[in-house]
Structures are given as C-alpha cells and as structure tokens.
Design an enzyme around this catalytic site. Structure first.
Site, PDB file in Angstrom:
ATOM      1  N   LYS A  39       1.116  -0.643   0.069  1.00  0.00           N
ATOM      2  CA  LYS A  39       0.077   0.226  -0.166  1.00  0.00           C
ATOM      3  C   LYS A  39       0.682   1.324  -0.086  1.00  0.00           C
ATOM      4  CE  LYS A  39      -4.221  -1.969   0.067  1.00  0.00           C
ATOM      5  NZ  LYS A  39      -3.847  -3.316  -0.022  1.00  0.00           N
ATOM      6  N   ASP A  61      -9.819  -1.590  -3.881  1.00  0.00           N
ATOM      7  CA  ASP A  61     -10.467  -1.548  -2.143  1.00  0.00           C
ATOM      8  C   ASP A  61      -9.596  -0.760  -1.555  1.00  0.00           C
ATOM      9  OD1 ASP A  61      -6.963  -2.256  -2.468  1.00  0.00           O
ATOM     10  OD2 ASP A  61      -7.150  -3.282  -0.667  1.00  0.00           O
ATOM     11  N   ASP A  62     -10.228  -0.514  -0.414  1.00  0.00           N
ATOM     12  CA  ASP A  62     -10.667   0.995   0.764  1.00  0.00           C
ATOM     13  C   ASP A  62     -10.372   1.839  -0.151  1.00  0.00           C
ATOM     14  OD1 ASP A  62     -10.013  -1.519   2.075  1.00  0.00           O
ATOM     15  OD2 ASP A  62      -7.888  -1.368   1.969  1.00  0.00           O
ATOM     16  N   TRP A  76      -8.624 -14.021  -0.281  1.00  0.00           N
ATOM     17  CA  TRP A  76      -7.236 -13.127   0.203  1.00  0.00           C
ATOM     18  C   TRP A  76      -7.686 -13.391   1.408  1.00  0.00           C
ATOM     19  CZ3 TRP A  76      -5.524  -7.374  -2.199  1.00  0.00           C
ATOM     20  CH2 TRP A  76      -5.172  -6.605  -1.106  1.00  0.00           C
ATOM     21  N   ASN A 105      -6.956 -12.657   5.253  1.00  0.00           N
ATOM     22  CA  ASN A 105      -6.450 -11.259   5.815  1.00  0.00           C
ATOM     23  C   ASN A 105      -5.918 -11.136   7.159  1.00  0.00           C
ATOM     24  OD1 ASN A 105      -5.694  -8.741   4.583  1.00  0.00           O
ATOM     25  ND2 ASN A 105      -7.842  -8.540   4.672  1.00  0.00           N
ATOM     26  N   ASN A 119      -2.343 -12.378   3.523  1.00  0.00           N
ATOM     27  CA  ASN A 119      -1.766 -11.140   3.577  1.00  0.00           C
ATOM     28  C   ASN A 119      -0.794 -11.268   5.044  1.00  0.00           C
ATOM     29  OD1 ASN A 119      -1.043  -8.098   2.966  1.00  0.00           O
ATOM     30  ND2 ASN A 119      -2.971  -7.861   3.860  1.00  0.00           N
TER      31      ASN A 119
END
Length: 737
Positions: free
Chosen positions: A187, A263-264, A358, A360, A393
């Site tokens: 990120k 995402d996000d 995915w 987490n 992740n």
C-alpha cells in the site's frame, strides 16, 4: 557374547533404518504417499535421464542435491521430465492429470521425478529434497498435486513495505513450499497507488523489480504486479491508456501476471460497471494478446460480505460483466475473517466463479504493537474446489510472517490433510532449527491480536490457560490454590526467560531476530514480573514482600519505556506481548496481592498496572471496536485503514476518567473537501454540550481548547447523508493534573 553384540547392533541399525523409512513427514502433505520399509543410499554414481529436456530449474535443484558423480553408462538411473518426454514416457499413467501435479518414485533400481508440467517437475524436486536426509532416501511412491490452483502471498498491507532482500528471501521460500503466487501490492509503494500509478518506476526501483521477477521465475512463482488506481482514476480513454502503458512497462521488466485493486477507496472509482469495462479491456487488448500472460486478477471495492450493499448490485454486476478468465478476490464475511463453506457459497453465487481468497492473516497493520506468530486455523478444509486461489496477507515483518506462510502453503496444497499444530511446529523448526523450542515458546504466547476494530482474535497460551484461570479464581477468593497450578505458572515464567535469552543471542536467522527483538525484551520482562508477583503471593514477611513489590514496579517502568520507545509507528505504536492470558494473569494477581497486603498492614501501596482509564463509545460500525491509546498527555483512537461508512446522526465519543484542562483536538478524515457534515462538541458531564469550532487545512482538522474543562468529546455526522471517510487521526491532548 561377541556375536550377540553384533546381532544387537545390527538389529538396532535395522530398526533405525526402518523407523526412518516409516516416519516420512512431508510438507505440504502429498495427496498419495506409499512408503516401503526400506531406504537407499544417495548414489555415488548416477545416470541422469532427461536432464537436457526437463525443466531447467528442477534439474538445477537436482544437481545441487546430488553429491555423486554423473555418468553416461553406469550408476543408478535417475529419470526426470514432464509428461510426454521420452525420459518419463513409461510413467505417463502414473502422473496425476492435474496442473502442477507430479509422480515421484524411489527404489533401489531407479529414481523417477516426473511432472505433469514443468512446475510439477519442480515440485517433485522439492519433495525429493525433503525426503533426502543424511545421504539416505526412503523407498516411496508419491502421486501429488495441489488442491487449490493459485497459492501464495499478497504483499498488500499498510505500513513499511518489505525490503528488497526480504522479498528475494520470500520468493525462494515460496518455491520450496510449493507456493506459485506472489502478488506485489504494498500500500505504501507510491508507484502502485494514487497518484503516481500512472508514472514509470525510477531506474533503481525498476531494476529491483526486474530482479524479483527473475528470482520468482527461478523458483516457479508467478510474480503478479498489482496496480491500485481507484482513488483518483478518471473513467476516460486517457487514464485507460495510461494504465495499459504502465502494464506494458511492467511487461518489459519481465512481469507476466497482473492485478488491479479497487479496495479501500471511495468516489467514482467504485463504479462496478466501469471497473468491469476496464478489466475486460485489459484482458482483451493486453492479456489475451500476449502469449505468456499467466494471471489477471482484480480486487473489488466490496471485497467482503459485511461491506456488501444488500440492496445493491455491485458484486452481481462484476459476476455478469467480467470476462470469465478474470479472477475476483475476496476476504470473507468481514475484512478479517476465516473462510467458511456458507461464506464462499454466498460470494461464488454472486460473482459466478470460484473466489480468489485474500486471507488477512497474519497481517498486523491494524495491531502493529503485536506479533502474530500463532498457528493457522479456522478455514474450512473441504472447500478447495470452491476457490480458485488462496493467498495470505502477511505482517510487515517478513521473516516472522514465514510461520504463517509455511502453514498456508500446506493448507492450500492439501486442505483435507492439513494438520494445524504439526504444521505450525514444522514451520518453526524450518525457520529456526537451532532454537525451535525457544521460538515455539515465544510464538505460543505471541499469537493474539488484542482488542481491535475488526474483532478478530486468536487463541494464545492455551497450554497454561486452565491452570492460570484456576489459580487466579482461588487466589482472588482467598481460597487455597492448587500447588500444581502454581508450579505450572512458575515453570512457564522460567521457560519464558530462558527462551528470551537464547533467542536474543541466536545468529542462525539474523533477520528474524532483528524483527522480534523488541518483543523478546518485553517478553523477558513480563516473565520476570510474573516470577516476582508469584513470590509476593508466597509472602514470607513484610520486608520480603516490599522488596518484590518495588522490583515489580521497576519492571513495569522498564516495560513502559520499551513500549514508548520501540516500534513507534504512527498507528499502533509500542510493544505488546503475551496479552491474552499471561499479562492479565500477572496484572490481576498483582492487584489482588497488593490489596490483601494493604488490608493486612493498613498500607497504601499502589496496585496500578497498565490499564486504560478512559473509554470510547461509538455507533459507527467500523469505529466502535477500535481501541483507545494513551501516549503521555494524548488520548487517541487507533486509526483505521479502510474506508469508514459514517451514517447520518452517528457519532464517536471519548469519555475521560476525570475532568481535565483541554489543550487541543486533531482530526484527519483523509479528505480535503470542507468538513461541513460534522460537529465537534465537549462536555464536563455528558449532558451539557458546547460546540467547538474546527479549522481545516487540507485533510487536517484542528481545534484549540484553551484549557477549557473537558471530560467528554463527541464528533457527530449532522448531515442527512452517509459520509465515507478515512479515520487517519483522532487525538485529544489534555493537561495532566
């Protein structure tokens, strides 16, 4: 007598050889394994059949493992190749008809390493490497293949990205453990996300990516480069062409697998119709045109069930519009959750394809003061056919993350045979063989996340939890506690101290020790405090008790210093260890024993431990479980990484333990637009509220309080609409009394 000794020696040797053959343990566990009670020595001379035609990466591994001399006419025959190759043609029916499957046979006449494809051959070699111990091989026959198509890691966390050297080490680790996917999506890489996703990488970074791709290829890993354009993308030809041009530049660096993350984000980038059109365009004009593209993956905006609009059609639009070959990622019922059969059936029905999971965990970007070193568990072991991929992740601590990554490799390869605890122990032994018991002790007590905004927790210190609960209950009630429970706790603290010292001095895996050192120091102090508190419980006399009490207070100060000076990230700074069972046990025992002492001697010793005196209350779903933090004279809400959907009328409130002179309030919702939708108020009693004016500079909001008395702070969405914001910062600064 002499003959008897020889017979016994021979029997012992035979027993050892038989035991070695029988106790074949492989990770990931193969689909089919037949073990004979025989072993062979690694041949001193061998004939290599198929070496020129087989996967060169596999052949390289084989030659590194073989210590003998290669011959063209004599020695054991070793046949290697892919289905259809002359070298392994007679074994075609034995080779599993699955992508990346392989057939492996070891007997006294021949060794066969045959893949259904090149990657299958490479995986046969990884299994062969595990079988080889001290120059001996068990006679085995293995038919094996992965249950899940794509297995690996997504570097998709917030915070400090992995170093280049850490990534190189990771890629080699994936190959050894039969993981075929690494998704590059940190990120905090400015060229991965807004606004610089349109720009090419500088030369230095481009060269490093090129090296990563090369090492990934050598280890049979798909290097998937991900782009995150959604926060500022314009749905026009210019941005579409810029994105495709960026992919072309990455292709020139050697990348052959790609992902687009949405995402996000908030705003116009969340439009599912436009997202599908863009992905299909990439697929048709880029992925299908190139002859060697492996994967095209997208991460949707609604990437978990709890964020999916029940009245909307976002996911069904993707399911209907996206080309069938494009994979869709999914985190489960929530952002942080384990994967269940009901959950995966729900999403697959909507996206009309198996979800690309995915997962987490062990990502810790929302609990950065914790290490997550516990076992991998909680995912359904019967849903392999329902998912196209499973990637984990990880934490920003690359080496520490290998404990969970190793376990995910085992789970994704063969979920039906996945053994949680055995795999966890094997992972630790693989990562730090010279101090496996000590690392296991440390990891056992560093697995839970503590209270967090996602409400996701893990078991911790399970081996001593029953004894801890029994002891504490009896002691607090003034009853006689079980001596065996007391001794269990004593031994635990002793073992923790020993493990900490041994780990701190270990040089076998220096990157790991560097990562965990602050937590290991804190771990040792916790153990020392536990020992001293138990001595206070024994309470020989008043002076002895006071000596131990003063030592505990000094240890608390040392722990506070580490927490305030180590791992000072801007989100969840500090160092927390053994927080689920051991630290609460120590704190509650300390508070109780001091209370008893004060009552007996009419004393006023402070029984304070590191507790949270203040409270946070909210009806905003993504905020209500976030922990409060205290740093000096600042009270702050732990930030959230994801988009916060703040409904009209909802609020967040901080309640202090007393009235303090207020200095200022700092808020950052990650939006430059004027914050006309919110109202900030303060109060001394929670009934009479005073509105406070906010000043705004870009996304930062601030309010000076001029030492106004404050016990309550409240921020409310007073608009008529839901607001989508980022909770980057919410800090109240007070004047301590």
């Amino acid at each position: 007598m002499k003959n008897n000794k020889i017979y016994l020696l021979g029997a012992c040797l035979l027993c050892a050889v038989t035991t070695f053959a029988q106790n074949v343990s492989l990770q990931p566990p193969p689909q089919q394994l037949i073990v004979q009670n025989k072993t062979i020595d690694l041949p001193a001379v061998y004939q290599l059949n198929g070496g020129e035609e087989a996967n060169p990466h596999a052949v390289k591994v084989l030659k590194e493992l073989l210590s003998g001399k290669q011959s063209s006419k004599k020695g054991m025959l070793i046949s290697i190749g892919e289905k259809g190759d002359k070298s392994v043609r007679k074994y075609s029916r034995q080779i599993p008809d699955h992508k990346e499957g392989y057939y492996l046979s070891v007997n006294e006449k021949e060794i066969v390493l045959a893949g259904n494809d090149e990657r299958g051959t490479y995986y046969a070699l990884q299994t062969f490497a595990q079988l080889l111990k001290d120059g001996k091989l068990p006679e085995v026959e293995i038919k094996d293949y992965p249950s899940v198509r794509y297995r690996g890691v997504v570097e998709g966390f917030y915070g400090t990205p992995w170093s280049h050297q850490a990534r190189l080490s990771q890629l080699k680790f994936y190959g050894k453990n039969k993981m075929n996917t690494y998704i590059y999506g940190p990120k905090d890489d400015p060229y991965h996300s807004a606004p610089n996703w349109r720009l090419p990488y500088p030369d230095k970074e481009a060269a490093q990516l090129q090296e990563l791709v090369a090492v990934a290829n050598e280890n049979e890993v798909d290097f998937v480069w991900a782009i995150h354009p959604g926060q500022d993308i314009k749905w026009n030809k210019e941005d579409r062409d810029l994105l495709l041009a960026k992919f072309e530049k990455m292709y020139q660096l050697g990348v052959r697998s790609f992902a687009v993350f949405f995402d996000d984000i908030s705003g116009e980038g969340t439009n599912p119709q436009k997202q599908a059109e863009l992905l299909n365009y990439i697929d048709e004009k880029f992925a299908q045109v190139k002859p060697d593209i492996n994967q095209l993956v997208m991460c949707p905006t609604e990437y978990n069930k709890s964020w999916s609009n029940p009245n909307g059609n976002y996911l069904t639009t993707l399911g209907d519009k996206l080309n069938p070959s494009i994979q869709i990622m999914w985190t489960g019922d929530r952002v942080i959750s384990d994967i269940t059969r009901d959950g995966i059936s729900w999403i697959n029905e909507r996206i009309k394809r198996p979800a690309y999971i995915w997962w987490n965990f062990p990502v810790s970007d929302y609990v950065r003061d914790h290490l997550l070193l516990g076992p991998v568990y909680g995912n359904d072991t019967t849903i392999a056919k329902e998912m196209s991929g499973f990637v984990t992740n990880p934490m920003e601590h690359a080496e520490s993350s290998k404990i969970a990554i190793y376990s995910v490799a085992s789970y994704a390869w063969n979920p039906a045979k996945y053994d949680t605890w055995q795999t966890w122990k094997d992972a630790i032994r693989t990562i730090l063989p010279s101090a496996a018991e000590e690392l296991e002790c440390f990891a056992m007590h560093n697995s839970d996340l503590g209270p967090n905004g996602h409400g996701y927790r893990r078991e911790e210190s399970m081996d001593i939890q029953p004894a801890a609960e029994r002891f504490l209950k009896a002691f607090k009630e003034g009853k006689n506690y079980d001596k065996a429970d007391f001794e269990t706790l004593q031994y635990t603290f002793e073992r923790m101290k020993e493990s900490a010292d041994i780990l701190l001095m270990n040089t076998e895996n220096k990157p790991l020790i560097v990562e965990i050192t602050p937590w290991v120091h804190q771990f040792k102090l916790t153990a020392e405090m536990g020992e001293e508190v138990l001595k206070m419980v024994e309470g020989r006399n008043e002076s002895y008790f006071l000596r131990k009490y003063n030592h505990v207070k000094a240890l608390q100060q040392q722990m506070f210093y580490i927490d305030q000076t180590s791992n000072q990230n801007p989100y969840q700074p500090g160092v927390k260890t053994a927080t689920r069972v051991i630290k609460p046990l120590i704190d509650r025992t300390f508070a109780t024993v001091v209370k008893f002492f004060n009552q007996k001697f009419n004393a006023h010793l402070d029984a304070t431990t590191d507790y949270m005196p203040h409270k946070m209350i909210s009806n905003v779903e993504q905020i209500k479980n976030l922990p409060l933090q205290v740093k000096a004279n600042r009270v702050l809400i732990s930030p959230a990484n994801e988009v916060v959907k703040w409904a009209a009328g909802n609020s967040v409130e901080i309640e202090l333990d007393a009235i303090y002179p207020g200095e200022n309030i700092q808020i950052n919702f990650g939006k430059d637009a004027p914050c006309t939708w919110g109202r900030l108020e303060i109060s001394t009693d929670g009934k009479e509220w005073k509105t406070v004016d906010l000043k705004q500079k870009e996304s930062r909001l601030s309010a000076g309080l001029q030492k106004a008395p404050v016990k309550f702070v409240r921020f409310t969405n007073v608009s008529d609409e839901e607001q989508q914001v980022y909770l980057r910062q919410f800090v109240l600064t007070i004047e301590k009394k």
